[in-house]
Design an enzyme around this catalytic site. Structure first.
Site, short mmCIF file in Angstrom:
data_model
loop_
_atom_site.label_atom_id
_atom_site.label_comp_id
_atom_site.label_asym_id
_atom_site.label_seq_id
_atom_site.Cartn_x
_atom_site.Cartn_y
_atom_site.Cartn_z
N HIS A 63 13.89 18.15 0.55
CA HIS A 63 14.27 16.84 0.06
C HIS A 63 13.87 16.66 -1.41
O HIS A 63 12.90 17.27 -1.88
CB HIS A 63 13.62 15.75 0.91
CG HIS A 63 14.26 15.62 2.26
ND1 HIS A 63 14.02 14.55 3.09
CD2 HIS A 63 15.13 16.42 2.93
CE1 HIS A 63 14.71 14.69 4.21
NE2 HIS A 63 15.40 15.82 4.13
N CYS A 93 12.72 9.03 3.50
CA CYS A 93 12.62 9.14 4.95
C CYS A 93 11.15 9.06 5.35
O CYS A 93 10.26 9.03 4.49
CB CYS A 93 13.24 10.46 5.43
SG CYS A 93 12.32 11.94 4.94
N CYS A 96 9.06 12.12 4.01
CA CYS A 96 8.85 12.07 2.57
C CYS A 96 7.92 10.92 2.18
O CYS A 96 7.13 11.04 1.24
CB CYS A 96 10.19 11.96 1.85
SG CYS A 96 11.15 13.50 1.87
N HIS A 248 -16.77 -10.07 11.14
CA HIS A 248 -15.94 -11.11 10.57
C HIS A 248 -14.81 -10.50 9.74
O HIS A 248 -15.00 -9.45 9.12
CB HIS A 248 -16.78 -12.06 9.72
CG HIS A 248 -17.66 -12.95 10.53
ND1 HIS A 248 -18.31 -14.05 10.01
CD2 HIS A 248 -18.00 -12.92 11.84
CE1 HIS A 248 -19.01 -14.65 10.96
NE2 HIS A 248 -18.84 -13.98 12.07
N GLU A 250 -13.56 -11.29 6.91
CA GLU A 250 -13.86 -11.15 5.49
C GLU A 250 -14.48 -9.78 5.20
O GLU A 250 -14.12 -9.11 4.22
CB GLU A 250 -14.83 -12.24 5.01
CG GLU A 250 -14.28 -13.65 5.08
CD GLU A 250 -14.62 -14.37 6.38
OE1 GLU A 250 -14.84 -15.60 6.34
OE2 GLU A 250 -14.68 -13.70 7.44
N CYS A 278 -18.20 -18.22 6.23
CA CYS A 278 -19.57 -18.60 6.57
C CYS A 278 -20.49 -18.21 5.42
O CYS A 278 -20.07 -17.55 4.46
CB CYS A 278 -20.01 -17.92 7.86
SG CYS A 278 -20.23 -16.13 7.73
N CYS A 281 -20.74 -14.32 4.88
CA CYS A 281 -19.51 -13.75 4.31
C CYS A 281 -19.31 -14.21 2.87
O CYS A 281 -18.80 -13.45 2.04
CB CYS A 281 -18.31 -14.13 5.16
SG CYS A 281 -18.25 -13.25 6.75
#
Length: 388
Positions: A63, A93, A96, A248, A250, A278, A281
């Site tokens: 290809h 494809c 590829c 979590h 995050e 929170c 996070c």
């Protein structure tokens, strides 16, 4: 153009270009792929042309994408930064697409790839759709060829004998249809959508919400290139419960972003969240943004998590990101782009606008500056709150 504009001395003749690049929605008898490519190298603040030309299938069934990747590996220097553009008669494809994805992983800090396809190859097949999603996930720009792209290829890669490009009648209509199909393929990686009842339950912007112990994040990542931002990836993260303890979303999303981002590129990341982060996070997000100065983060929350607690308020203040409340337009955008909506429009709940205004007032109150007194207390908006 570079002196090595067309390796193998190959230009496309006019009739094959019109036949193989015509952007039909279903094209039969077109078993070859043509790639008109350009390679540019970064030189200071600009890019200079290195090479351009045309590749097509070898009739031993190699290809065009694989031939071009093999040639690129010999051309590129690991100490330079490149932008490579492909104008393709067919999108890759599945096989590829995997090869191109492996190439991008191998050259993730040196190569930026933009792929413009005249047509989408087997776009209804899950394997082919996943291949395009993975390319986008790895930072490639994947898009549909527009009138301007066809004309550019005609002027630069076709033996046009000095004649101007003449578009076929259905070019613009087919372009719009293909853009819609591609947007549907790329909008949520790994085929993950939020179901309609799940979205309404978890994103409803109640001021006090009970029984909603999961957080959903609809995210988008865009990369800056030459003053513009283009789509890199989008999708949905939610809490991971198995195996092991709950993680979590995050933290899951930050871990995934670490693998995606290149330290040489600038990004804009958008999160639409069912809950604001929170305290833990929020610290993790702040640390991530301190580490990645090339990333700009915008956070839109449907609801505010424990917004009366000093520790959670302080987390939002120190986030280092744009923090805002999801509006009607944000809910509708998520519905259109991240929800398995079955073609139905977003229908807002009765109290959406009223709750939005209340949450905006609360968030504005949270984000005001806090002053520390000599006895170790915070003065927040004229109130006395214990320091967290």
């Amino acid at each position: 153009m570079s002196s090595i504009r067309v390796p193998e001395g190959y230009d496309i003749y006019q009739r094959p270009f019109h036949f193989h690049f015509k952007n039909l929605l279903r094209a039969y008898g077109r078993n070859r792929t043509f790639i008109c490519y350009e390679v540019e190298r970064q030189d200071g603040g600009s890019f200079v042309s290195v090479a351009s030309g045309v590749f097509t299938n070898q009739f031993c069934h190699r290809h065009a994408e694989l031939l071009l990747l093999s040639w690129l590996r010999q051309l590129l220097s690991p100490r330079e930064h490149y932008h490579v553009t492909w104008f393709m008669s067919w999108s890759p494809c599945a096989g590829c697409a995997r090869a191109v994805a492996d190439f991008l992983q191998e050259h993730r800090t040196t190569v930026q790839l933009s792929v413009f396809a005249a047509r989408l190859y087997y776009h209804w097949d899950p394997k082919f759709r996943e291949g395009l999603r993975r390319l986008s996930h790895l930072g490639a720009q994947v898009d549909i060829m527009s009138f301007q792209h066809f004309r550019y290829c005609w002027d630069n890669f076709v033996d046009n004998q000095g004649t101007p490009f003449r578009p076929w009648k259905e070019l613009q209509r087919n372009y719009r249809s293909l853009v819609t199909i591609l947007k549907d393929i790329l909008r949520v990686p790994e085929g993950y959508y939020i179901y309609r009842p799940t979205f309404y339950f978890h994103f409803k912007n109640l001021l006090r919400a009970y029984g909603r112990n999961r957080t959903f994040i609809c995210y988008e990542v865009k990369k800056s290139f030459r003053g513009y931002f283009f789509h890199v990836a989008s999708g949905v993260f939610t809490n991971q419960f198995e195996p092991g303890p709950q993680i979590h979303p995050e933290l899951l999303l930050l871990s995934w972003l670490e693998q995606l981002l290149s330290p040489r590129e600038h990004y804009h990341v958008t999160w639409f969240m069912s809950w604001s982060p929170c305290a833990g996070c929020a610290r993790a997000v702040a640390d991530f943004l301190q580490k990645h100065h090339t990333v700009q983060l915008s956070v839109f929350a449907a609801r505010l998590y424990y917004h009366w607690e000093p520790e959670y308020r302080e987390g939002l203040r120190r986030l280092g990101a744009q923090v805002d409340i999801m509006s009607f337009e944000d809910f509708r955008y998520c519905w259109d782009n991240f929800v398995d909506n079955q073609g139905t429009p977003f229908r807002p709940w009765k109290e959406l606008q009223r709750n939005y205004r209340s949450l905006v007032t609360i968030l504005k109150d949270i984000l005001r500056p806090v002053f520390t007194t000599s006895n170790g207390y915070n003065l927040e908006l004229g109130h006395r709150a214990a320091q967290c």
